[in-house]
Design a protein around this motif. Structure first.
Motif, PDB file in Angstrom:
ATOM      1  N   LEU A  40      33.860  41.409  46.394  1.00 27.61           N
ATOM      2  CA  LEU A  40      34.784  40.674  45.523  1.00 27.61           C
ATOM      3  C   LEU A  40      34.199  40.524  44.125  1.00 27.61           C
ATOM      4  CD1 LEU A  40      35.904  37.951  48.079  1.00 27.61           C
ATOM      5  CD2 LEU A  40      37.289  39.866  47.245  1.00 27.61           C
ATOM      6  N   ARG A  41      32.921  40.190  44.045  1.00 24.18           N
ATOM      7  CA  ARG A  41      32.271  40.048  42.735  1.00 24.18           C
ATOM      8  C   ARG A  41      32.272  41.373  41.969  1.00 24.18           C
ATOM      9  NH1 ARG A  41      28.606  37.148  46.065  1.00 24.18           N
ATOM     10  NH2 ARG A  41      28.749  34.906  45.686  1.00 24.18           N
ATOM     11  N   ILE A  42      31.953  42.452  42.664  1.00 20.96           N
ATOM     12  CA  ILE A  42      31.921  43.773  42.027  1.00 20.96           C
ATOM     13  C   ILE A  42      33.315  44.169  41.545  1.00 20.96           C
ATOM     14  CG2 ILE A  42      31.571  46.244  42.510  1.00 20.96           C
ATOM     15  CD1 ILE A  42      29.170  45.308  44.266  1.00 20.96           C
ATOM     16  N   HIS A  43      34.328  43.847  42.320  1.00 22.51           N
ATOM     17  CA  HIS A  43      35.699  44.166  41.910  1.00 22.51           C
ATOM     18  C   HIS A  43      36.058  43.414  40.628  1.00 22.51           C
ATOM     19  CE1 HIS A  43      39.804  45.569  42.475  1.00 22.51           C
ATOM     20  NE2 HIS A  43      40.161  44.379  42.026  1.00 22.51           N
ATOM     21  N   VAL A  44      35.725  42.151  40.571  1.00 25.30           N
ATOM     22  CA  VAL A  44      35.999  41.359  39.366  1.00 25.30           C
ATOM     23  C   VAL A  44      35.270  41.966  38.175  1.00 25.30           C
ATOM     24  CG1 VAL A  44      35.579  39.125  38.232  1.00 25.30           C
ATOM     25  CG2 VAL A  44      36.540  39.196  40.547  1.00 25.30           C
ATOM     26  N   LEU A  45      34.014  42.299  38.359  1.00 23.19           N
ATOM     27  CA  LEU A  45      33.239  42.896  37.270  1.00 23.19           C
ATOM     28  C   LEU A  45      33.860  44.207  36.799  1.00 23.19           C
ATOM     29  CD1 LEU A  45      29.998  41.499  37.654  1.00 23.19           C
ATOM     30  CD2 LEU A  45      29.897  43.565  36.311  1.00 23.19           C
ATOM     31  N   SER A  46      34.236  45.056  37.714  1.00 20.58           N
ATOM     32  CA  SER A  46      34.858  46.334  37.370  1.00 20.58           C
ATOM     33  C   SER A  46      36.172  46.134  36.640  1.00 20.58           C
ATOM     34  CB  SER A  46      35.105  47.170  38.631  1.00 20.58           C
ATOM     35  OG  SER A  46      33.904  47.523  39.229  1.00 20.58           O
ATOM     36  N   TRP A  47      36.978  45.195  37.101  1.00 22.04           N
ATOM     37  CA  TRP A  47      38.257  44.891  36.468  1.00 22.04           C
ATOM     38  C   TRP A  47      38.043  44.454  35.020  1.00 22.04           C
ATOM     39  CZ3 TRP A  47      43.456  45.056  37.546  1.00 22.04           C
ATOM     40  CH2 TRP A  47      44.290  44.259  36.759  1.00 22.04           C
ATOM     41  N   LEU A  48      37.096  43.563  34.814  1.00 20.58           N
ATOM     42  CA  LEU A  48      36.834  43.053  33.469  1.00 20.58           C
ATOM     43  C   LEU A  48      36.260  44.142  32.568  1.00 20.58           C
ATOM     44  CD1 LEU A  48      35.431  39.522  34.349  1.00 20.58           C
ATOM     45  CD2 LEU A  48      37.681  40.080  33.402  1.00 20.58           C
ATOM     46  N   LYS A  49      35.383  44.984  33.083  1.00 21.84           N
ATOM     47  CA  LYS A  49      34.808  46.065  32.284  1.00 21.84           C
ATOM     48  C   LYS A  49      35.878  47.080  31.887  1.00 21.84           C
ATOM     49  CE  LYS A  49      30.749  47.756  33.322  1.00 21.84           C
ATOM     50  NZ  LYS A  49      29.607  48.310  34.090  1.00 21.84           N
ATOM     51  N   ASN A  50      36.790  47.378  32.780  1.00 21.14           N
ATOM     52  CA  ASN A  50      37.838  48.358  32.504  1.00 21.14           C
ATOM     53  C   ASN A  50      38.896  47.832  31.525  1.00 21.14           C
ATOM     54  OD1 ASN A  50      36.737  50.408  34.051  1.00 21.14           O
ATOM     55  ND2 ASN A  50      37.730  49.687  35.903  1.00 21.14           N
ATOM     56  N   ARG A  51      38.979  46.531  31.389  1.00 19.75           N
ATOM     57  CA  ARG A  51      39.953  45.943  30.463  1.00 19.75           C
ATOM     58  C   ARG A  51      39.468  46.015  29.029  1.00 19.75           C
ATOM     59  NH1 ARG A  51      41.480  40.162  32.178  1.00 19.75           N
ATOM     60  NH2 ARG A  51      42.317  40.263  30.087  1.00 19.75           N
ATOM     61  N   SER A  52      38.166  46.120  28.842  1.00 21.17           N
ATOM     62  CA  SER A  52      37.658  46.125  27.456  1.00 21.17           C
ATOM     63  C   SER A  52      37.588  47.518  26.877  1.00 21.17           C
ATOM     64  CB  SER A  52      36.303  45.475  27.355  1.00 21.17           C
ATOM     65  OG  SER A  52      35.477  45.713  28.438  1.00 21.17           O
TER      66      SER A  52
ATOM     67  N   ALA B 178      43.428  35.518  38.759  1.00 16.01           N
ATOM     68  CA  ALA B 178      44.022  36.104  37.555  1.00 16.01           C
ATOM     69  C   ALA B 178      44.360  37.582  37.776  1.00 16.01           C
ATOM     70  CB  ALA B 178      43.078  35.934  36.369  1.00 16.01           C
ATOM     71  N   ILE B 179      43.498  38.309  38.473  1.00 17.40           N
ATOM     72  CA  ILE B 179      43.747  39.722  38.761  1.00 17.40           C
ATOM     73  C   ILE B 179      44.994  39.852  39.642  1.00 17.40           C
ATOM     74  CG2 ILE B 179      42.871  41.769  39.981  1.00 17.40           C
ATOM     75  CD1 ILE B 179      40.021  40.798  39.107  1.00 17.40           C
ATOM     76  N   ALA B 180      45.086  39.031  40.675  1.00 19.53           N
ATOM     77  CA  ALA B 180      46.258  39.074  41.554  1.00 19.53           C
ATOM     78  C   ALA B 180      47.531  38.782  40.760  1.00 19.53           C
ATOM     79  CB  ALA B 180      46.094  38.076  42.706  1.00 19.53           C
ATOM     80  N   THR B 181      47.468  37.817  39.880  1.00 18.82           N
ATOM     81  CA  THR B 181      48.626  37.482  39.049  1.00 18.82           C
ATOM     82  C   THR B 181      48.980  38.646  38.129  1.00 18.82           C
ATOM     83  OG1 THR B 181      48.099  35.129  39.121  1.00 18.82           O
ATOM     84  CG2 THR B 181      49.496  35.873  37.303  1.00 18.82           C
ATOM     85  N   ALA B 182      47.979  39.236  37.495  1.00 21.22           N
ATOM     86  CA  ALA B 182      48.212  40.360  36.584  1.00 21.22           C
ATOM     87  C   ALA B 182      48.830  41.555  37.311  1.00 21.22           C
ATOM     88  CB  ALA B 182      46.908  40.767  35.903  1.00 21.22           C
ATOM     89  N   ARG B 183      48.458  41.740  38.550  1.00 19.70           N
ATOM     90  CA  ARG B 183      48.987  42.856  39.342  1.00 19.70           C
ATOM     91  C   ARG B 183      50.251  42.480  40.102  1.00 19.70           C
ATOM     92  NH1 ARG B 183      44.629  45.479  42.996  1.00 19.70           N
ATOM     93  NH2 ARG B 183      46.516  46.651  43.519  1.00 19.70           N
ATOM     94  N   ALA B 184      50.637  41.214  40.011  1.00 15.99           N
ATOM     95  CA  ALA B 184      51.843  40.701  40.685  1.00 15.99           C
ATOM     96  C   ALA B 184      51.794  40.922  42.199  1.00 15.99           C
ATOM     97  CB  ALA B 184      53.100  41.318  40.081  1.00 15.99           C
ATOM     98  N   ILE B 185      50.628  40.630  42.767  1.00 14.82           N
ATOM     99  CA  ILE B 185      50.461  40.701  44.219  1.00 14.82           C
ATOM    100  C   ILE B 185      49.855  39.385  44.699  1.00 14.82           C
ATOM    101  CG2 ILE B 185      50.215  43.220  44.272  1.00 14.82           C
ATOM    102  CD1 ILE B 185      47.184  42.818  44.662  1.00 14.82           C
ATOM    103  N   PRO B 186      50.076  39.040  45.955  1.00 13.34           N
ATOM    104  CA  PRO B 186      49.454  37.820  46.488  1.00 13.34           C
ATOM    105  C   PRO B 186      47.925  37.953  46.503  1.00 13.34           C
ATOM    106  CG  PRO B 186      51.199  38.597  47.947  1.00 13.34           C
ATOM    107  CD  PRO B 186      50.961  39.677  46.929  1.00 13.34           C
TER     108      PRO B 186
END
Length: 70
Positions: A58-70, A28-36
């Motif tokens: 990878l897990r930490i990146h996902v967590l950071s992405w989700l935290k920054n979206r809220s 989902a992050i890759a899609t949102a950023r329009a990158i492979p």
């Protein structure tokens, strides 16, 4: 469930284990950023701390992405 995944990073094959939920969020992050997805994984790998492993980064990146979206 944790599954093994593989990717080619800078011409080298590597594998990592991730729970299905983290894998779905990475896509989902890759899609949102329009990158492979491979480019996202490579970017995370390039920026991770030397003492951490790719799965954790990878897990930490996902967590950071989700935290920054809220």
């Amino acid at each position: 469930m944790i599954r093994k995944h593989s990717a080619s990073l800078h011409g080298h094959r590597t594998s990592f284990s991730l729970e299905d939920e983290f894998w779905a969020e990475l896509k989902a992050i890759a899609t949102a950023r329009a990158i492979p997805l491979a480019a996202l994984i490579s970017e995370i790998d390039d920026n991770r701390a030397p003492e951490s492993n790719l799965s954790s980064a990878l897990r930490i990146h996902v967590l950071s992405w989700l935290k920054n979206r809220s």
